[in-house]
Motif scaffolding. Structure first.
Motif, PDB file in Angstrom:
ATOM      1  N   ALA A   1       0.887   4.134  -2.861  1.00 22.75           N
ATOM      2  CA  ALA A   1       0.513   5.515  -2.528  1.00 22.75           C
ATOM      3  C   ALA A   1       1.607   6.497  -2.949  1.00 22.75           C
ATOM      4  CB  ALA A   1       0.231   5.636  -1.035  1.00 22.75           C
TER       5      ALA A   1
ATOM      6  N   GLU B   1      -9.202   2.415  -2.810  1.00 24.86           N
ATOM      7  CA  GLU B   1      -8.826   3.224  -3.966  1.00 24.86           C
ATOM      8  C   GLU B   1      -9.321   2.633  -5.287  1.00 24.86           C
ATOM      9  OE1 GLU B   1      -7.446   6.186  -3.692  1.00 24.86           O
ATOM     10  OE2 GLU B   1      -7.463   5.959  -1.497  1.00 24.86           O
TER      11      GLU B   1
ATOM     12  N   ALA C   1       0.823  -1.209   0.000  1.00 25.29           N
ATOM     13  CA  ALA C   1       0.000   0.000   0.000  1.00 25.29           C
ATOM     14  C   ALA C   1       0.854   1.254   0.000  1.00 25.29           C
ATOM     15  CB  ALA C   1      -0.929  -0.016   1.221  1.00 25.29           C
TER      16      ALA C   1
ATOM     17  N   HIS D   1      -6.181  -0.988   1.248  1.00 23.25           N
ATOM     18  CA  HIS D   1      -5.868   0.198   0.450  1.00 23.25           C
ATOM     19  C   HIS D   1      -6.381   0.037  -0.979  1.00 23.25           C
ATOM     20  CE1 HIS D   1      -3.565   3.700  -0.943  1.00 23.25           C
ATOM     21  NE2 HIS D   1      -3.217   2.960  -1.990  1.00 23.25           N
TER      22      HIS D   1
END
Length: 323
Positions: free
Chosen positions: A170, A222, A166, A218
């Protein structure tokens, strides 16, 4: 090419992908031949017959021969390219002479590798490009710059990653102007750390799980589609078994398959698909009969109850109770 230019939508409705790593002959630089082309055609036909329309590649598979032999298949089947979603990866460099294998996500390398993949695949656009492995020396701004250049040139429609956490996702996303659409991870009833990392939170057993906790969550938050490589667990539950837990799991899988009128392969894929993260397994066999054995996982929604899902998991854990 594909009629839908939105890479996220291209992947969103697909329950299965076909992994092309087994196509193209041996893992060496020997040129592929007519036999390899015929085997690739048979595998692609079996995948299409099974309802699979996403084909997953990487530039390193069979030293590039997997992409090249697939390009041969496309050239011999007019209209096929418009019916499928084409996904490939870059970022790994195989060992060469005295130089060891390494990861390479430098911008120039990404651009060059994609151009080579397009040439081998005999297409002018890749629907989805995945970064194959994290490169600890990569500059995320440089990586993003290369990806956006490919996007502006309409050489690649969408982007994702493979084998990333994750935090790594990111960091890359912070430099990208388009959303990442996929993360491909090893996930199966044998490789269960992706689910156990969540269940073992706040227990002593958490330290034994190496999977980066929070990655699945995550990706769900997303809208990054999880793809599972190694989904059939290298035949541990449908062929060879090496441990008592694997033998017990194989028996349970076979029993469920008979009860539900499907195949053991489908049960294994349903176990992944039943998870609310909407995991899309990658079927990697080059054998047409094994590809077709997975067809119900593309055509039918997972038919495992809450209890059956847990029974499979606990059996695969060797009967160990949950914490």
């Amino acid at each position: 090419m594909t009629t839908n230019a939105d890479a996220a939508q291209n992947l969103d409705g697909e329950r299965l992908l076909y992994g092309c790593m087994g196509l193209g002959g041996d893992w060496d630089t020997t040129p592929y031949g007519p036999k390899d082309i015929a085997e690739a055609e048979a595998a692609v036909e079996a995948a299409l017959d099974s309802g699979i329309t996403v084909f997953d590649h990487a530039d390193i598979y069979r030293h590039g021969k997997s992409e090249a032999v697939f390009g041969e298949v496309l050239s011999r089947a007019p209209g096929l390219r418009e019916r499928i979603v084409l996904q490939t990866k870059c970022g790994i460099r195989l060992a060469d002479g005295d130089r060891p294998g390494l990861y390479d996500l430098r911008g120039d390398t990404i651009l060059r590798r994609v151009e080579e993949s397009l040439e081998r695949l005999r297409t002018d656009v890749v629907d989805v490009l995945l970064l194959h492995r994290p490169d600890p020396l990569a500059d995320p701004a440089e990586v993003a710059g290369a990806l956006m250049s490919l996007h502006r040139q309409k050489l690649v429609r969408g982007f994702g990653v493979s084998n990333m956490s994750a935090a790594q996702i990111a960091l890359l996303q912070a430099h990208l102007d388009v959303p990442l659409v996929a993360n491909q991870l090893e996930m199966s009833l044998h490789r269960r750390d992706w689910v156990e990392s969540g269940v073992l939170v706040n227990t002593p057993g958490a330290a034994s799980v190496g999977f980066p906790h929070g990655t699945v969550e995550h990706c769900r938050a997303e809208n990054i589609r999880l793809q599972a490589w190694g989904a059939l667990a290298q035949g541990r539950f449908t062929g060879r078994q090496e441990t008592a837990a694997e033998r017990a799991t194989a028996q349970h899988v076979a029993s469920l398959a008979e009860a539900k009128g499907t195949t053991p392969e489908t049960i294994l894929l349903w176990w992944l698909q039943r998870h609310p993260a909407r995991i899309a397994p990658v079927v990697g066999s080059a054998r047409p009969e094994r590809i077709r054995a997975c067809g119900d996982a593309a055509r039918r929604a997972p038919e495992l109850t809450h209890e059956e899902w847990y029974e499979l998991w606990i059996t695969a854990r060797g009967g160990s109770p949950l914490p």
